[in-house]
Enzyme design. Sequence first.
Site, PDB file in Angstrom:
ATOM      1  CG  HIS A 176     -24.419 -21.358 -15.136  1.00  0.00           C
ATOM      2  ND1 HIS A 176     -25.029 -22.579 -15.308  1.00  0.00           N
ATOM      3  CD2 HIS A 176     -23.426 -21.316 -16.057  1.00  0.00           C
ATOM      4  CE1 HIS A 176     -24.422 -23.253 -16.273  1.00  0.00           C
ATOM      5  NE2 HIS A 176     -23.450 -22.497 -16.738  1.00  0.00           N
ATOM      6  CB  CYS A 229      -2.815   7.076   7.361  1.00  0.00           C
ATOM      7  SG  CYS A 229      -4.484   6.759   7.918  1.00  0.00           S
ATOM      8  CG  ASN A 239      -0.013   3.975   7.750  1.00  0.00           C
ATOM      9  OD1 ASN A 239      -1.159   3.581   7.518  1.00  0.00           O
ATOM     10  ND2 ASN A 239       1.045   3.559   7.065  1.00  0.00           N
ATOM     11  N   GLY A 240      -2.141   2.833  10.270  1.00  0.00           N
ATOM     12  CA  GLY A 240      -2.359   1.430  10.637  1.00  0.00           C
ATOM     13  C   GLY A 240      -3.555   1.298  11.563  1.00  0.00           C
ATOM     14  CD  GLU A 250      -8.366  -3.463 -13.472  1.00  0.00           C
ATOM     15  OE1 GLU A 250      -8.679  -3.998 -12.394  1.00  0.00           O
ATOM     16  OE2 GLU A 250      -7.782  -2.366 -13.534  1.00  0.00           O
ATOM     17  NE  ARG A 279       1.126   5.724   3.152  1.00  0.00           N
ATOM     18  CZ  ARG A 279       1.815   4.622   2.905  1.00  0.00           C
ATOM     19  NH1 ARG A 279       2.580   4.564   1.849  1.00  0.00           N
ATOM     20  NH2 ARG A 279       1.757   3.594   3.704  1.00  0.00           N
ATOM     21  CE  LYS A 336      -9.053   0.700 -12.247  1.00  0.00           C
ATOM     22  NZ  LYS A 336      -8.054  -0.292 -11.962  1.00  0.00           N
ATOM     23  CD1 TRP A 385      -8.848   5.617   2.603  1.00  0.00           C
ATOM     24  CD2 TRP A 385      -8.585   4.007   4.123  1.00  0.00           C
ATOM     25  NE1 TRP A 385      -9.700   4.595   2.286  1.00  0.00           N
ATOM     26  CE2 TRP A 385      -9.568   3.593   3.196  1.00  0.00           C
ATOM     27  CE3 TRP A 385      -8.261   3.147   5.180  1.00  0.00           C
ATOM     28  CZ2 TRP A 385     -10.216   2.365   3.278  1.00  0.00           C
ATOM     29  CZ3 TRP A 385      -8.921   1.924   5.264  1.00  0.00           C
ATOM     30  CH2 TRP A 385      -9.882   1.540   4.317  1.00  0.00           C
ATOM     31  CD  GLU A 415     -10.668   1.552  -8.724  1.00  0.00           C
ATOM     32  OE1 GLU A 415     -10.246   1.532  -7.572  1.00  0.00           O
ATOM     33  OE2 GLU A 415     -10.053   1.030  -9.674  1.00  0.00           O
ATOM     34  CE  LYS A 434      -1.747   4.057  -7.215  1.00  0.00           C
ATOM     35  NZ  LYS A 434      -2.641   3.396  -8.154  1.00  0.00           N
TER      36      LYS A 434
HETATM   37  C1  F6R Z   1      -7.763  -0.481  -8.101  1.00  0.00           C
HETATM   38  C2  F6R Z   1      -6.560  -0.526  -7.289  1.00  0.00           C
HETATM   39  C3  F6R Z   1      -6.515  -1.488  -6.159  1.00  0.00           C
HETATM   40  C4  F6R Z   1      -5.096  -2.065  -6.003  1.00  0.00           C
HETATM   41  C5  F6R Z   1      -5.025  -2.928  -4.730  1.00  0.00           C
HETATM   42  C6  F6R Z   1      -3.664  -3.570  -4.564  1.00  0.00           C
HETATM   43  O1  F6R Z   1      -7.651   0.441  -9.135  1.00  0.00           O
HETATM   44  O2  F6R Z   1      -5.638   0.212  -7.495  1.00  0.00           O
HETATM   45  O3  F6R Z   1      -7.450  -2.502  -6.306  1.00  0.00           O
HETATM   46  O4  F6R Z   1      -4.781  -2.802  -7.131  1.00  0.00           O
HETATM   47  O5  F6R Z   1      -5.307  -2.141  -3.612  1.00  0.00           O
HETATM   48  O6  F6R Z   1      -2.675  -2.608  -4.441  1.00  0.00           O
HETATM   49  P1  F6R Z   1      -1.166  -2.944  -4.708  1.00  0.00           P
HETATM   50  O7  F6R Z   1      -1.039  -3.280  -6.155  1.00  0.00           O
HETATM   51  O8  F6R Z   1      -0.421  -1.697  -4.348  1.00  0.00           O
HETATM   52  O9  F6R Z   1      -0.807  -4.112  -3.845  1.00  0.00           O
END
Ligand code: F6R
Length: 608
Positions: free
Chosen positions: A503, A2, A98-99, A480, A27, A484, A74, A487, A603
């Site tokens: 396995h 948020c 926020n929180g 990773e 956010r 990607k 969020w 998500e 984010k």
């Molecule tokens: C995926 C992504 C998240 C962040 C994770 C950690 O694309 O962006 O998995 O990597 O939320 O965020 P930070 O790096 O800001 O601690």
Amino acid sequence: MCGIVGIIGREPVAVRLVEALKRLEYRGYDSAGIATLASGRLERRRAEGKLRNLAARLETEPLAGVVGIGHTRWATHGRPTENNAHPHASRRLAVVHNGIIENFRELREELTAKGHVFATETDTEVVAHLVTDEMDGGLAAEAAVAAALPRLKGAFALAFIFQGENDLLIGARQGAPLAVGYGEGEMFLGSDALALAPFTDSITYLEDGDWAVLTRDGVSFRNAAGETVSRARQRSQASAFLIDKGNHRHFMAKEIHEQPEVVGRTLAHYLDMSNGCVRLPFELPFDASKMTRVTLAACGTAYYAGLIGKYWIERYARIPVEIDVASEYRYREAPLDSSGVMIVVSQSGETADTLACLRYAKQQGQKVLSVVNVATSTIARESDAAALTLAGPEIGVASTKAFTCQLSVLACLAIAIGRARGVLTPERERELVSDLIAVPGLMAEATKREPQIEQVAAALSKASDVLYLGRGTSFPLALEGALKLKEISYIHAEGYAAGELKHGPIALIDEEMPVIVIAPYDSVYEKTVSNMQEVAARGGRIILIADRRAANEAAIDFQAVVAMPDMAPDFAPIVYAVPAQMLAYHTAVAMGKDVDQPRNLAKSVTVE
Ligand code: F6R
């Protein structure tokens, strides 16, 4: 997560609140809202969904007022409806949050018993009622906030405005970031300096437990004990320009293509290119020659970067590395002794779980080094040294350029620690540095595979499940790649260590299952070929990301080969990340998904 913002100004604030929220939309974007004081009366506009819905609403139903607060959500407690959107209000005040207020149930029961009527499913609404209750008991706004704050458990950043109080804005911080901005006869509050950059570059960050009372003429800070404290004012580097997409359709595409440049910039910051060695731009906060163990903690993509870092630190510095996702590590009560060090990795520098690991390690007497993109973030400020990734602001929710910059910094750290421990000879360091110097050019070369990747993605977009395989440092990259894809396209994808397939997961393989194999020509390449044979024998459709030599030697009938440039394999994950990201991007675009703001995500994850 948020984003919150507050302005106490001289001109109408509604448009500026929305402008600041635009810069905070990373956010969260489930709903948005603002409240202002128009002629002393509180008024709100709120809208479900993206900020543009709120902006459209304000066109037809504008809000006057020179004092206001805003929020982009969020959702944690309560569905993302308009009714649950912030600001939450009572007849006395409006608040944005926020929180998470962890004890909201018990507070709600207590306040309901006193006659308060709740209108939403959120935890935040208890804050509005709690402060209102104190005011009903006779306290003025500031004293009511002071009385209410100690009763709130959890992590929060809050901003309040009050009915009839045209020169008052109050902010509070406990575990979630909040900054005060200074203007000419006006003052600001925001979740970060980026939100306030169009208005001011003069910023004070609140510390945990602080709250701030703002008027047009200034601010006074109190700590958790209610004592007046002074907090340093600093110049923010955040850019006032609205960050744009350039010629790209999405921020994610722009950020993928920026990687050769930002990785180059990051490496230049850490390497002495003419002498072929690593030169850290800060002092290591520990004696690398004496330390006995490294513990790495991070979340999501940053965790996968850390996992690759583990391979490098163990290989080049010969020191055991333990790594865990921060949300698990923080509650594991893992024993740490002062001869070990912790490295945390974070783009935002605000991730709640990662921050908790940092604090835990410090409490146990360990030094903490952070690999972090936002220099002013809480993690950067609280760690003993911050190794900055120079990726610049990352706007796309799916992390791309921050990841490859994290890898670049971790590679340099591994080499620097290896040298300090006497493990790496100068010749070996020179070789590794020369391999690193080649990386940005190889990444640029890799971006040229985009037309082919777009074709592969068109086919991938029809799949309902996808497997990613890799060995060695390609294993975390497989994780990773799968992250990607899921998500932003919402296709179910999993990454596995190639040798682990037999396995269990091999049971999933059939003619329908695309299997993406990341296989640079490295020391474990032949083992990966055997695993690909196992997949091929069961009819699996293999998409290989490898150089031509590797593809030819495998002699398997691949569905597609994304041919990568030849390279020394040590730092291949930095280069091979590019096709993995592009594959996810084009799959999501082919499916018409909202690439930059995928559903349910945000984010910056400032809640547990
Ligand atoms: C995926 C992504 C998240 C962040 C994770 C950690 O694309 O962006 O998995 O990597 O939320 O965020 P930070 O790096 O800001 O601690």
